[in-house]
Write a protein that holds these residues in place. Structure first.
Motif, PDB file in Angstrom:
ATOM      1  N   ASP A  84      43.663  33.327 -16.934  1.00 16.35           N
ATOM      2  CA  ASP A  84      45.122  32.939 -16.695  1.00 16.35           C
ATOM      3  C   ASP A  84      45.087  31.608 -17.571  1.00 16.35           C
ATOM      4  O   ASP A  84      46.256  31.475 -18.058  1.00 16.35           O
ATOM      5  CB  ASP A  84      44.750  32.506 -15.178  1.00 16.35           C
ATOM      6  CG  ASP A  84      44.904  33.799 -14.316  1.00 16.35           C
ATOM      7  OD1 ASP A  84      45.320  34.777 -14.877  1.00 16.35           O
ATOM      8  OD2 ASP A  84      44.759  33.469 -13.127  1.00 16.35           O
ATOM      9  N   LEU A  85      44.106  30.806 -17.604  1.00 19.24           N
ATOM     10  CA  LEU A  85      44.313  29.573 -18.346  1.00 19.24           C
ATOM     11  C   LEU A  85      44.360  29.984 -19.931  1.00 19.24           C
ATOM     12  O   LEU A  85      45.524  29.125 -20.528  1.00 19.24           O
ATOM     13  CB  LEU A  85      43.054  28.704 -18.267  1.00 19.24           C
ATOM     14  CG  LEU A  85      43.047  27.321 -19.061  1.00 19.24           C
ATOM     15  CD1 LEU A  85      44.012  26.407 -18.706  1.00 19.24           C
ATOM     16  CD2 LEU A  85      41.549  26.690 -19.103  1.00 19.24           C
ATOM     17  N   ALA A  87      46.016  32.412 -20.932  1.00 19.27           N
ATOM     18  CA  ALA A  87      47.375  33.020 -21.144  1.00 19.27           C
ATOM     19  C   ALA A  87      48.533  31.834 -20.931  1.00 19.27           C
ATOM     20  O   ALA A  87      49.458  31.643 -21.579  1.00 19.27           O
ATOM     21  CB  ALA A  87      47.878  33.868 -19.934  1.00 19.27           C
ATOM     22  N   THR A  88      48.129  30.764 -20.248  1.00 17.24           N
ATOM     23  CA  THR A  88      48.983  29.514 -20.304  1.00 17.24           C
ATOM     24  C   THR A  88      48.995  28.692 -21.541  1.00 17.24           C
ATOM     25  O   THR A  88      50.161  28.405 -21.779  1.00 17.24           O
ATOM     26  CB  THR A  88      48.647  28.702 -18.902  1.00 17.24           C
ATOM     27  OG1 THR A  88      48.603  29.465 -17.717  1.00 17.24           O
ATOM     28  CG2 THR A  88      49.587  27.264 -18.881  1.00 17.24           C
ATOM     29  N   GLU A  91      51.022  30.633 -23.920  1.00 18.85           N
ATOM     30  CA  GLU A  91      52.520  30.502 -23.810  1.00 18.85           C
ATOM     31  C   GLU A  91      52.969  28.945 -23.940  1.00 18.85           C
ATOM     32  O   GLU A  91      53.852  28.835 -24.630  1.00 18.85           O
ATOM     33  CB  GLU A  91      52.733  30.612 -22.115  1.00 18.85           C
ATOM     34  CG  GLU A  91      54.074  30.561 -21.749  1.00 18.85           C
ATOM     35  CD  GLU A  91      54.423  30.685 -20.343  1.00 18.85           C
ATOM     36  OE1 GLU A  91      55.304  30.070 -19.637  1.00 18.85           O
ATOM     37  OE2 GLU A  91      53.724  31.468 -19.648  1.00 18.85           O
ATOM     38  N   CYS A  92      52.167  27.938 -23.923  1.00 14.41           N
ATOM     39  CA  CYS A  92      52.432  26.668 -24.195  1.00 14.41           C
ATOM     40  C   CYS A  92      52.514  26.299 -25.786  1.00 14.41           C
ATOM     41  O   CYS A  92      53.243  25.601 -26.431  1.00 14.41           O
ATOM     42  CB  CYS A  92      51.610  25.622 -23.467  1.00 14.41           C
ATOM     43  SG  CYS A  92      51.758  25.450 -21.744  1.00 14.41           S
TER      44      CYS A  92
END
Length: 150
Positions: A84-85, A87-88, A91-92
């Motif tokens: 999840d991290l 992916a974040t 994205e950022c």
């Protein structure tokens, strides 16, 4: 040569002191034998201690298994959190690479390309899709409008 503890079965004579059972299991290690299951007081003590140790070992294994399962569960949770991290972060990272600076009448505004393209048929959508609107040497897109109204 190392001698391993291996159980062997020996048969005793019917009238011998160890004739409580037709055969007695002995552990042989280093030349000493420990009788289990015999009728002498030492055998009863050893049997009792063996059963207590066996129960303690079984309890230890059960507790260790619980700890292992908890560790595997936590490992899976951490793996999911890591994904999840990542992916974040991706994205950022994509958003930061997708940032656009607009120079509106001398004032610089920052936004993302996705924001400017979110409304189809808008001014910015048309300008960015036209391919004619290029950033200047500082990487800014010039908009000839008043920043107070913008």
């Amino acid at each position: 040569m190392v001698r391993r503890n291996t159980p062997t079965t020996t048969t005793t004579a019917p009238n011998s002191p160890m004739s409580a059972s037709s055969s007695t299991t002995r552990l042989h290690g280093g030349g000493m034998g420990i009788g289990l299951g015999g009728s002498d007081p030492w055998s009863a003590t050893l049997d009792s201690e063996y059963k207590a140790m066996d129960l303690a070992f079984e309890t230890f294994i059960n507790e260790l298994t619980k700890i292992q399962l908890a560790a595997f569960k936590k490992w899976n949770e951490l793996g999911k959190a890591r994904l999840d991290l990542e992916a974040t972060i991706k994205e950022c990272s994509n958003q930061s690479q997708d940032q656009i600076e607009l120079n509106v009448g001398g004032s610089v505004f920052k936004t993302t390309k996705a924001t400017l393209l979110s409304e189809k048929e808008s001014f910015f959508w048309a300008m960015l899709h036209s391919g004619h609107w290029k950033p200047d040497e500082r990487g800014q897109y010039f908009v000839d409008r008043s920043p107070a109204v913008f």
